[in-house]
Enzyme design. Sequence first.
Site, PDB file in Angstrom:
ATOM      1  NE  ARG A 161      35.425 -12.842  19.393  1.00 51.50           N
ATOM      2  CZ  ARG A 161      34.126 -12.902  19.183  1.00 51.50           C
ATOM      3  NH1 ARG A 161      33.393 -13.876  19.727  1.00 51.50           N
ATOM      4  NH2 ARG A 161      33.513 -12.007  18.427  1.00 51.50           N
ATOM      5  CE  LYS A 306      36.964  -9.043  22.149  1.00 48.51           C
ATOM      6  NZ  LYS A 306      36.768  -7.635  22.590  1.00 48.51           N
ATOM      7  CG  HIS A 325      33.032  -4.112  23.129  1.00 44.36           C
ATOM      8  ND1 HIS A 325      32.546  -4.511  21.901  1.00 44.36           N
ATOM      9  CD2 HIS A 325      34.379  -4.239  23.046  1.00 44.36           C
ATOM     10  CE1 HIS A 325      33.554  -4.868  21.118  1.00 44.36           C
ATOM     11  NE2 HIS A 325      34.665  -4.704  21.787  1.00 44.36           N
ATOM     12  CB  SER A 343      34.424  -4.523  13.036  1.00 40.98           C
ATOM     13  OG  SER A 343      35.515  -4.579  12.155  1.00 40.98           O
ATOM     14  CE  LYS A 347      36.151  -0.245  19.825  1.00 41.86           C
ATOM     15  NZ  LYS A 347      35.762  -1.428  20.604  1.00 41.86           N
ATOM     16  CB  THR A 348      40.858   1.649  16.928  1.00 40.99           C
ATOM     17  OG1 THR A 348      40.274   0.449  17.422  1.00 40.99           O
ATOM     18  CG2 THR A 348      42.328   1.696  17.305  1.00 40.99           C
ATOM     19  CG  ASP A 362      38.210  -4.042  22.885  1.00 38.44           C
ATOM     20  OD1 ASP A 362      37.408  -3.607  22.036  1.00 38.44           O
ATOM     21  OD2 ASP A 362      38.283  -5.241  23.191  1.00 38.44           O
ATOM     22  NE  ARG A 427      41.725  -8.815  15.663  1.00 34.85           N
ATOM     23  CZ  ARG A 427      40.779  -8.056  16.199  1.00 34.85           C
ATOM     24  NH1 ARG A 427      41.103  -7.115  17.060  1.00 34.85           N
ATOM     25  NH2 ARG A 427      39.527  -8.230  15.869  1.00 34.85           N
TER      26      ARG A 427
END
Length: 646
Positions: A161, A306, A325, A343, A347-348, A362, A427
């Site tokens: 981004r 996003k 988020h 990051s 979390k994942t 997410d 990704r």
Amino acid sequence: MPASVGTGNGNIQIRDEEEISGPTVKAQTIDELHSLQKKKSAPSTPRGAQPTAFSTMSEEERSKQQLESISASLASLTRESGPKVVKGDPASRYEGSRVAHVSHPLVTPTIAVSDSALKFTHVLYNLSPAELYEQAIKYEKGSFITATGALATLSGAKTGRCPRDKRVVKDELTENELWWGKGSPNIEMDEHSFMVNRERAVDYLNSLDKVFVNDQFLNWDPENKIKVRIVSARAYHSLFMHNMCIRPTLEEIESFGTPDFTIYNAGQFPCNRYTHYMTSSTSVDISLARKEMVILGTQYAGEMKKGLFSLMHYLMPKRQILSLHSGCNMGKEGDVALFFGLSGTGKTTLSTDHNRFLIGDDEHCWSGSGVSNIEGGCYAKCIDLSREKEPDIWNAIKFGTVLENVVFGEHDRVVDYTDKSVTENTRAAYPIEYIPNVKLPCVGPHPKNVILLACDAFGVLPPVSKLSLSQTMYHFISGYTALVAGTEEGIKEPQATFSACFGAAFIMLHPTKYAAMLAEKMQKHGATGWLVNTGWSGGSYGSGSRIKLSFTRKIIDAIHSGSLMKAKYKKTEIFGLEIPTEVEGVPSEILDPENTWSDKGAYKETLLKLAGLFKNNFETFTNYKIGENNKLTEEILAAGPIIANA
């Protein structure tokens, strides 16, 4: 006579030849034959609900309404009308001839396509993954099918981004509503500059022989779903959004109507750098008044995902719904947990639990009826991906999945996830139903636990702390983690990172507004806040060691089961955190970080340093009043670290 086949054991009688081959197909050409293969279908997201009856609208009428809506979306404001649009691929001479124009007689252009008055724009509408694969492989350089069946593609020069090139129109609607100024992700532009960029994007899209149009949804909550339309020039972008948004059923396509929000992705075309507010050839612009987003000068698909998340951060709070988020999962007894983390915090990994149902990885909403996933897919990092560490993500990379900027073998097309030649930000985007333990529909009851994850490379935060409501708000607004020191000579200390609400790049309102909503919902529904450190213990990065994932999982299990609520607690100095004295399966000595440091003086010094970083970061938010008489703001500030003589 029936045909027969001889074998060593005698003759076996079979059907006559007509029965073997079936009746003769009544087709004169290969195209007619191909048309007989087609079955009516829609690339829909599984709902787990009963089908409903279709309306009596004819296919021709439905197609006409869709095309009229798309033509209106692509209308140039200076020329008052949209392009002449037809459905189908311009490469197919049969496809275009079957669908009449919306408001113009069907004619074949006989002069140069630059004469827009006679030009057709072909619309490839809500194509399936198989159709989009065909388009990408045929027409987009750098698109390949990998060994597992995923579509590998390239996003061009931009592989992430561009937050400094993101703009939001500041007008009477947004001037007093949005968060502007220091620390805010919202960089202003005026409406005129937005319209210049919109015109540029629309003109570019209208100049193409074909555009891809996705009509899809955001938010699994049926009462609060948002209709979005994405107009793009690349099959890659269309497949990406097909995966990331909620895919409509045939009935939902039929009644879709006018979208609530439209994205014009003309990322292959640059903005005009001389346009006011532009600082590069890239610009990602949102107009909340016009309900539109324009993308110029970047082909990175994550800008669309996003951008829509930013939209939800604006729209949902207006309905008293909190946009988050976060990851989210649910136990077999219906207990829901939210996972916040930047990051590298896990979390994942921690929200993916084979003993629990995944609601989403997410983006979520917390409404009066519970939680709901905003998206219809997952966008996972691929760098150093392995089957052993992330089996669910590994197995989801199959036909239908988009792989961005990965490197693979020229002959065998096997992806090397360790290769960073193109970018570290490789990704995979895949539909959420590719995860085996997903809950469909992606909704759940009110959360029982709110888990804030921090990878503390300073090594002074406890592995787990139970937070008060005001502490939860303080740490939610702070959004802390620490990045491991880089490889440059002389840099030996971790770098603290703060991102408000664990997603500052996407929020639209002031962080304290989201925090106040979080506190209200937690209080109303009895949720407990937790701070979990997945970082270092026994010293900072370089001297201590990272807390074992197995220990962190035991902690998370104890939160889910409710056993950690029954533990005995003691309070730490400076941060005032409540830490348990015992967690099943975790060595008790590591629960208090001071115990693990051999140099107690260095521990205290590092603790004070981190506390100072927290206080300096929070100064951005101290002037914003929440609640009556600013009482809530005072409570949040009091929940932060207390430094004597500070």
